[in-house]
Structures are given as C-alpha cells and as structure tokens.
Design a protein around this motif. Structure first.
Motif, mmCIF file in Angstrom:
data_model
loop_
_atom_site.group_PDB
_atom_site.id
_atom_site.type_symbol
_atom_site.label_atom_id
_atom_site.label_comp_id
_atom_site.label_asym_id
_atom_site.label_seq_id
_atom_site.Cartn_x
_atom_site.Cartn_y
_atom_site.Cartn_z
ATOM 1 N N GLU A 67 -11.858 -4.685 1.535
ATOM 2 C CA GLU A 67 -11.128 -3.538 2.075
ATOM 3 C C GLU A 67 -9.966 -3.147 1.161
ATOM 4 O OE1 GLU A 67 -9.961 -0.402 4.433
ATOM 5 O OE2 GLU A 67 -11.853 -1.513 4.312
ATOM 6 N N ARG B 216 -11.403 -1.396 -1.764
ATOM 7 C CA ARG B 216 -11.812 -0.029 -1.412
ATOM 8 C C ARG B 216 -10.615 0.917 -1.391
ATOM 9 N NH1 ARG B 216 -11.446 3.393 2.363
ATOM 10 N NH2 ARG B 216 -10.265 1.961 3.701
ATOM 11 N N GLN B 217 -9.533 0.469 -0.756
ATOM 12 C CA GLN B 217 -8.350 1.320 -0.708
ATOM 13 C C GLN B 217 -7.789 1.567 -2.104
ATOM 14 O OE1 GLN B 217 -5.428 0.347 2.292
ATOM 15 N NE2 GLN B 217 -6.956 -0.750 3.539
ATOM 16 N N PHE C 167 0.831 -1.197 0.000
ATOM 17 C CA PHE C 167 0.000 0.000 0.000
ATOM 18 C C PHE C 167 0.876 1.261 0.000
ATOM 19 C CE2 PHE C 167 -3.698 -2.376 2.225
ATOM 20 C CZ PHE C 167 -3.952 -3.033 1.024
ATOM 21 N N ASP D 266 -10.045 4.100 -3.708
ATOM 22 C CA ASP D 266 -9.783 5.441 -3.182
ATOM 23 C C ASP D 266 -8.501 6.014 -3.780
ATOM 24 O OD1 ASP D 266 -12.045 5.203 -1.661
ATOM 25 O OD2 ASP D 266 -11.002 4.716 0.204
ATOM 26 N N HIS D 267 -7.496 5.147 -3.907
ATOM 27 C CA HIS D 267 -6.223 5.615 -4.489
ATOM 28 C C HIS D 267 -6.432 6.098 -5.927
ATOM 29 C CE1 HIS D 267 -2.017 5.658 -5.709
ATOM 30 N NE2 HIS D 267 -2.306 4.777 -6.669
#
Length: 960
Positions: free
Chosen positions: A409, A412-413, A385, A416-417
């Motif tokens: 999750e 989702r990250q 990440f 978002d990125h």
C-alpha cells in the motif's frame, strides 16, 4: 556521517511512572520507590537486579560491570550493607546479603540463571567475584558456586567493568589501572577455569563486550584513549587496535544482529560502530554521553542536557546530582529519533518484559513502553505522506517488519504520487514493488498510452519474472515489444531457460505469429515442444516443408503419427518423395531421428499403414510405392492396404495403352488376387474386378467363391459355348443344375447348337439329371432343335425304363412269393405243434439238461443260463438284439411319418421327385401302421407274434 539535526523526531514510546501494586485495602497508585543506596543494577531472567552500594546517599553505579564514580566507590562509608535486590514484574522486592560491605558490579546472563557480582567484604581495595546460581538455594539464598579475588596479580586496583559470555566459558574484568583479566573455562567452577591477564595498559578500562560470530569469539576492550579487539578463538589471543580514542564508563555497548553485532562507542561528538577488524560508520550525535545501551534495534543514549555545564571525573562523563539529562532513542537504520525525553539524574536504563525501565536518583522507575507497530506506522506514515517522505515511510515499515500488504500500500501511494508529478519512470519502479499484492490492471490502465509503453513493458517484464502473469499480460507484453520493435528484448524474453519460463508459451506463440515474428514463434514452439504450433507456422506461414518434415521425424512416435495424419496431405503435395519415405519408416520400424543407436535403444514402433492412405490423394504413384513397400516388408499389413493396392493396380491396368506394360500390370493384379489376402473381403474384390472389367480376376474369384453358376453365366453372356460346356464338365459334379441351365441356355439360342445340345443331353442321360418330359419341354423352345437331336436320348431313355419295369416286376413277384411263404409259416405256428429237438444250449453249447427253456424261434437254453443272460422272460436272448433293431426301425418310421416339411423340402430340391415319393411311401408315411404293444399272456403266443413282426419288418425293409 549522518547529521543529527536532520533526523526527524517521533514519539514511539509511551512514558509512565511505575506505581506500587494495590494493597489489601485497595489503596495504591503511589510511585514505586527503590531502596536507598542502590549502586549498580542489571536485568534479565524476569527480574530487575540491584546492588546495594552501602551508602544511602551514594550515587548509583553502572550496569553490566559499569561502576559508580570513584567518589562514590571509595568514599561511601555511612551505610554499608552489600545487599542484592530482585524486583520481579509483580513489584515484590526481595534481597539477600551478598557482601559484608558493598556490591560494585552486577552481570545477569540472559540465557542462564547465573548472576555474577563484584563487591567487597572488607575495607580496602580487595574486590571479590562471586558467581550465583539463582535456581539453586542455600539457606533460602541463591547458591554461590564460586568466589575468587578480582585483582590482577597482587596489584590492588578498582574494578571498572565486567562482562560474561553467554556460553559461560569466558568472563572478562576491566580495572581502573588499564588491566583486563580473562577467565576461560567454566566460570561457575574453580577447577574447570583458568584466569590470566589479557590486557595491560595505562588508561582505565571503560567497557568490555564479547562478540560471537559462528565459532569465532572476539572481545572488545575500550579505554578512555583507545579501542582494541582480541580474538579469543585463536591461541595467544591476537589483538588489533581499532581506534585511538575511547569513551567514558557506560558509554559502550554491543548491537544486535540487525547491525551486524557491531561494537558501539559513544564519544562526546560522535558515535562510532566497530567490526572486530575495522571501524564502521559513525553518527554525529553531539553532547556529553553518560549512558549507552542497545535495545531491539534502537540505540539508547543518555546525555547531559545542553543547558547544564559538564562536570566529570577521569572520563569526564559524570554529572552532578542536580543534572538534568536527555534520553534519546535512535533508529540507526531508518535515521530518525524514535523518542526523546528529559529526566532528572538517570541512574541507568534497563530492558525487561519488553519495555525500557529508567531508574532515577530519587528512587523512581519510569517505564517506556514501545507503541505497537501499527500505531507507529499510522502515526508516522500520516505525517510522512503529508510531507511526501515516502522513502522514510518505506524504511520504517521494513524495519518494523510490516507485512507485505502494508508495504504494498505504501508503494502504491508512492507510485501514485510520482505518477501525478509526471515522474513515470519512478512511478513504475514503485508499482513494480506492488506486484503480487496490487491488481496489475490498476497499473496497466495508467500506462496504456503509447508514450509510456516502455514503462508498461518494464512492469510487465517483472510481472512475468515473478510468474504472476496471465495470458493477457503475455499478449500485452509481446505487443509492447513488437510496437517498440525491440528485437533484442524480445529475444531475451523468449530465450530464457526452460526452468525460468514465467509466461504462457502458447499465448506468446500466437502473438508472435500474429505480429509476423515467425522465427521467434518457431523458436519458442520448438523449445517448449509445442509441436502443433511449430508445424502450423512452418507449413502455413514460412512454407518450409522440408524443415517441417525433418521436425516430424524427430518427434516421439505418438506425436509423429498424429502430425502426419494432420499435415500429411500438405507435405505430400509439396515434398511427395520425402513424405513417402517418412511414412514408410513410420509404418514399419519408427525411431525418432534424434535417438542414438545402441543396445539400450527402445524397440521401434509402427503405425497402422491403412490410416495413411488418404494422405496420398492425387498422388497415385507414391501411393503405389508405399503400398507395395508395405506388402513386401510387412505381410500382415491391414486389409485396407491390399484392397487399395488392388484397386490401384486395376486402375492402372484399365487405363494403360501399351500392351506390354498392360500385360505386366495384368499379371501383377492377378498375382495380388491369388495371394490369399481377399478371402475375408471377397465381395469387395469381386466388385473391383467387375468395375474394371478384369475378366481373369472375376473368374478367379468366382471359382474361389464356388460361384459356378456365375462362371457359367459369365461365359453365356460372352457366348463362349465351349467354355460353358467346360464349366459344366469341371463343376457339374459339385452343382448338377449346371447341366440343366446349359441345356436351357442352348435351347434358347436360335443358332445351330446341335453339337452342344447333344453333349449336354448325353451327360444328363448318364447322370439321370432330368426327366425326359422336362428335357422335351425345354428343347421345344428352340426352332433349330429337331427330333433327330433328341432321338437317341429318347430311345435310350425308353429302353432303360423298359428294363427297369421288367426288373421291378420280377422283384414284385419275388416279394409276393416270399410273403406267401411267411404267411404259411405263421399259420403253421398257430395250428400245428412245435417240436423242440435241440440237444445243446444256445448260450453255453453244452448238452441240454432239465430244467430247460425253449422258444418258438428254435433256440433252447439251460434254465440257469437263460436266467443269467436274459433281460426279459418273454424274449429269446439270442434273437433279442435283432428284434430290438427292428423295433427301433419301426419307432423311427413312426416318428418320421409326420415330417411333412422335410418331405416337401426334399421333394422340391430333388431332381427325381418320384423316387422321394416312393421312398416315403415304402416307409409307411401314407398308410397307418398299428404297433402291437400288448403281448399275449402265453409265452408261446408271445414268441410267435414277436417273430412274425420281425419277419414283416425285414421284408418291408427289403421291399423299400
């Protein structure tokens, strides 16, 4: 080809050295040391298995048929023992003597407690194969179930590798001269197996592996120069050469199903993967390969450290004792190195108890324990990440079977990125992968901007496809379609098959209707049987009344009925004829228009026609046609149908100007009244006729209801004198007061009605309906009625009364004489003796014989006849029935004396009150009658009194 240097490195395994278990004194902690001279090893069934090569300083050999270098196999002669050692998890080492000289190969089956070994019992090249059953014992040692020589034919050669199929039906042995011997059948028994040479070549066999796919069995054979596959499930064992280069000893293995059971061959430059019929992918892992294994989705490679110089024998893959070696654990799916470490002179790598065990020449065992999935993911993801390597993080999570929440999750990250970088298309794809875990509102809020509406549309589409959308999501998606004016997508969305509907249909219909997409809304409503919405849109928005009516005609009965009640007025206003026809069918024998006729068709249903009358408001012509149709085809139609039809006909009759048509309507209305359907609603029908001044109907109903006075009053109001007389003549016998009312009516008229008064008086006189005085009083109010009008009536009446008086006087005289005679008889009975002269019995009519019984009434009986038939000793059996009747009459009169209410009622209702008073007077209501109940003690006196009482009652009855 994947570049090895580009693969990222992780530490997913913890390295420890296996230590001795604590002793009784608690001492321990020293590194565990294996016996010297270990030449071969394997693992399975809860133990690590080692073979003693005979020389304590000898070089250990290979696992699963992989031998030590020839320098060890042929030259170790210092210490030959031939022991097989077992090391369980408790580290309690045990052994047994398997061969006299040495053990060269071991193969432990994973699914059976069977161990196959190759070794030597005598000097020279004469390898023996032994099959051991570890569950059975022979003198404390495992039971050897089979022994046979391993050499192919009579050629002495060294065994290079060994493999056994888990089904115990195949065993393959490879030799240094290039031969492969295949044993087919039960490998644990000599009698049930057959051994043959499967392969012959000029290059040493370095690796063997069975591959089972369904019912098909393949054998991979690799030498130093080529790779071949044999199909063992087909006769003659056809084979295929897969490649023209091979590998060294211990440098091949078979993967698990995660890599489709591919055969792995490790060369010095690349690692190749093979299917039974073709070569698969390859990986550029450079370096001199020494050992290759497959473990739980990982490829394990032991290679020579690049800092040392290679020294090898025929395969060029053997290192000197002082070599340092690198152990790498590769994840081929996710393309990273899970672990890398340097060891001193690795003997072999074994897998057991969920860990890897690395054996080194110094006798130590190093355990590599894989970290738990969560720890690995956290460590790797934090690094990935930070470096924005989300794809690798996702692949890692999938390969380690991370649960859906964890994957969501990561997605989702990642989303978002990408969103923060402005890559909205890529972000929405990641957010789509979170559907079912991530709250949809999190994503929707990010893409509500009009410029990103196409991304939001893609997300909402997937949300619906997974049946996770609610009504709000459906509304939003359809609004997106309408904003984008994407009719093709909109049609594709709503025209999915019924089994694939992933949205709330009613919500979709509402949104489409609101947006003006009426045709789409109608399609959706019709397809999913939302009849209300279909009709509402057709009637209120599209105004297609014919189509709406056609649609109702196709619905099941209950729905067609309810929708006609709801929309019938609108349809009647715009398409009256068609609506009327549908209602006729609906109320008689309804079948949906789509039903096919046939013997299996359901029986038609019918609705209550009365409930549809309000539909015809302002459509009287259609209403009349509907009602007349119902009364013709369905005689038992509800009463409301007949009531409405009568009212409708009366209205038409009252407003019609054409005489001929009016006459026709008059007859129709009267015919309907006479149909007998208005008996239970007589009052309602009468009110309707009176409201419309329907004379004949009113009179008919009066007559049917026996309202004779109303009939006469109707004629009186219309001053129809003759009709008044006719009504009295027709119904006067049933209701006598009609004549009295007629007399009063004519008496109040100032016109000359002498003729009608005379007719009424004549009938009153004949029937004696009124007292003369009341007649005179009634006519006294008429100034035109003179004495001459009632002269004849009065004369006749007086004459009749005179004659009646004479008759009464005669009757009185007769009763007086009768009374005198009876009294005289009573006196005689009291004063004079009674002579009994009867000679026959009044019962049996036989001659009287003593003893006999005589009564004053004149009857005589034999005593035995009297005792047999008499109910009382004081009463004559012959006179007793008549006496009882008289006594019953007396009692009845006694009970009726006090019935004043009954007397008053009869007196008020009777036309001749005097006769009622006389009747009650004659019955003794106005005088007190003493009833003698105590009889005299003497039988004669009792008989006299009883006879006297009977005579009195008889005469009293006659006088009344």
């Amino acid at each position: 080809m994947a570049a090895y240097l580009q693969w990222r490195r992780f530490v997913f395994f913890d390295r420890e050295t296996v230590k001795e278990p604590p002793g009784p004194d608690g001492a321990g902690g020293k590194p565990f040391a294996l016996p010297s001279g270990i030449a071969v090893c394997d693992s399975g069934r809860g133990s690590l298995v080692f073979g003693d090569g005979g020389g304590r300083g000898g070089r250990p050999g290979a696992r699963r048929g992989r031998v030590s270098p020839l320098t060890v196999c042929l030259n170790c002669a210092l210490h030959m023992e031939g022991q097989i050692w077992f090391l369980p998890r408790s580290l309690q080492l045990s052994s047994f003597q398997a061969y006299k000289l040495r053990v060269t190969h071991l193969y432990q089956l994973k699914q059976h407690s069977i161990l196959v070994s190759v070794g030597e019992d005598e000097e020279g090249i004469n390898p023996l194969v032994k099959v051991w059953n570890l569950e059975k014992r022979d003198g404390g040692n495992p039971l050897c179930t089979r022994i046979f020589p391993a050499i192919p034919g009579n050629k002495p050669t060294v065994v290079s590798c060994l493999t056994v199929h888990e089904n115990l039906n195949f065993m393959a042995i490879g030799f240094a001269d290039g031969s492969v011997v295949l044993t087919k059948g039960d490998i644990t028994r000599d009698r049930h197996s057959k051994t043959q040479i499967l392969h012959e070549g000029s290059y040493p066999v370095t690796g063997l592996a069975f591959r089972q796919s369904g019912k098909t069995t393949h054998l991979f054979v690799v030498t130093t120069e080529n790779i071949q596959s044999y199909m063992l499930s087909v006769k003659d064992y056809p084979h295929l050469e897969l490649d023209t280069h091979g590998c060294g000893l211990r440098c091949s293995s078979l993967s698990d199903p995660s890599q489709d059971l591919q055969f792995i061959v490790a060369g010095n430059e690349c690692v190749y993967l093979y299917q039974p019929d073709e070569r698969g992918p390859c990986f550029a892992f450079e370096g001199q390969k020494l050992i290759v294994h497959w473990y739980r989705g990982y490829l394990i490679i032991v290679s020579k450290d690049q800092k040392t110089s290679p020294k090898s024998e025929f395969a060029g893959n053997e290192a000197q004792n002082s070599d340092r070696q690198v152990l790498n654990i590769y994840d081929l799916c996710n393309k990273f190195i899970a672990y890398s470490s340097i060891f001193d002179d690795i003997v072999d790598v074994l897998a057991e108890w969920g860990s890897l065990y690395v054996l080194t020449r110094d006798g130590k065992i190093h355990v590599l324990q894989e970290k738990d999935t969560q720890t690995k993911l956290e460590a790797r993801q934090s690094m990935l990440f930070r470096k924005n390597l989300f794809e690798m993080a996702i692949n890692l999570a999938k390969s380690h079977h991370l649960d859906s929440d964890g994957l969501s999750e990561i997605f989702r990250q990642y989303g978002d990125h990408l969103y923060n970088k402005g890559n909205h298309d890529g972000a929405i794809q990641q957010y789509i992968r979170t559907i079912g875990k991530l709250e949809p509102s999190y994503v929707i809020r990010k893409f509500l901007d009009a410029q990103r509406i196409h991304n939001l549309t893609a997300y909402l589409q997937t949300l619906h496809l997974q049946s996770l959308a609610n009504a709000d999501h459906t509304t939003l998606l359809l609004n997106c379609y309408t904003k984008l004016k994407d009719s093709s997508k909109l049609e594709e969305f709503i025209k999915t098959s019924e089994s694939e509907v992933h949205f709330d249909v009613e919500t979709a219909i509402k949104v489409l209707r609101q947006a003006g997409y009426y045709s789409h809304a109608v399609y959706l409503a019709e397809k999913h049987a939302h009849h209300e919405w279909y009709l509402k849109i057709q009637l209120e928005d599209i105004k297609n009344y014919q189509e709406a009516l056609r649609y109702i005609g196709k619905l099941p009965f209950d729905q067609a009925e309810s929708n006609m009640k709801r929309y019938g007025k609108i349809l009647m206003h715009h398409v009256p004829n068609e609506t009327t026809e549908l209602l006729k069918i609906l109320c008689t024998d309804y079948r949906p228009s789509g039903d096919n006729e046939g013997p299996g068709m359901l029986e038609g249903k019918k609705a209550n026609s009365e409930e549809f009358i309000p539909v015809f408001a302002n459509n009287s012509r259609e209403l009349k046609a509907f009602l007349e149709h119902m009364t013709e085809v369905q005689a038992d139609s509800p009463q409301g149908v007949y009531d409405t039809l009568l009212e409708l006909r009366l209205q038409n009759w009252a407003h019609e100007q054409d005489e001929q048509v009016k006459e026709k309507l008059h007859n129709e209305a009267l015919t309907l009244l006479k149909s007998g359907r208005f008996k239970t609603v007589f009052d309602k029908a009468l009110v309707l006729c009176q409201m419309h001044n329907f004379k004949d109907g009113v009179l008919y109903l009066y007559e049917q209801g026996k309202l004779f006075q109303q009939i006469m009053h109707y004629h009186m109001q219309n001053e129809q004198y003759k009709k008044v007389i006719e009504v009295c003549e027709l119904y006067g016998d049933q209701e006598a007061c009609l004549w009295e009312q007629a007399l009063g009516y004519f008496a109040r008229k100032e016109e000359d009605c002498k003729e009608y008064i005379a007719a009424v008086l004549k009938h009153i006189e004949n029937k004696n309906l009124m007292p003369p005085l009341l007649v005179v009083q009634t006519l006294a109010h008429n100034s035109t009625a003179t004495l001459s009008v009632i002269k004849d009536y009065l004369v006749n009446k007086l004459q009749k009364q005179s004659r009646q008086i004479e008759q009464d006087e005669q009757r009185i005289q007769k009763y007086r004489e009768e009374t005198t005679r009876i009294r005289r008889e009573i006196e005689e009975l009291k004063a004079s003796p009674k002579i009994f002269q009867k000679t026959k019995c009044s019962i049996c009519t036989s001659a009287l014989e003593l003893p006999s019984v005589h009564f004053l009434c004149g009857h005589s009986f034999h005593q035995h006849c009297f005792e047999s038939y008499s109910e009382s000793d004081s009463e004559c059996p012959t006179c007793m029935p008549e006496n009882r009747k008289v006594m019953d009459m007396i009692r009845a009169q006694e009970q009726k004396r006090d019935l004043h209410d009954q007397f008053q009622h009869q007196l008020k209702c009777s036309n001749d009150g005097f006769s009622i008073v006389a009747d009650y007077f004659g019955r003794g209501v106005f005088n007190k009658l003493t009833l003698i109940t105590d009889l005299p003690s003497g039988k004669a006196a009792a008989t006299i009194e009883a006879g006297l009482q009977r005579e009195l009652l008889i005469h009293t009855k006659r006088s009344t």
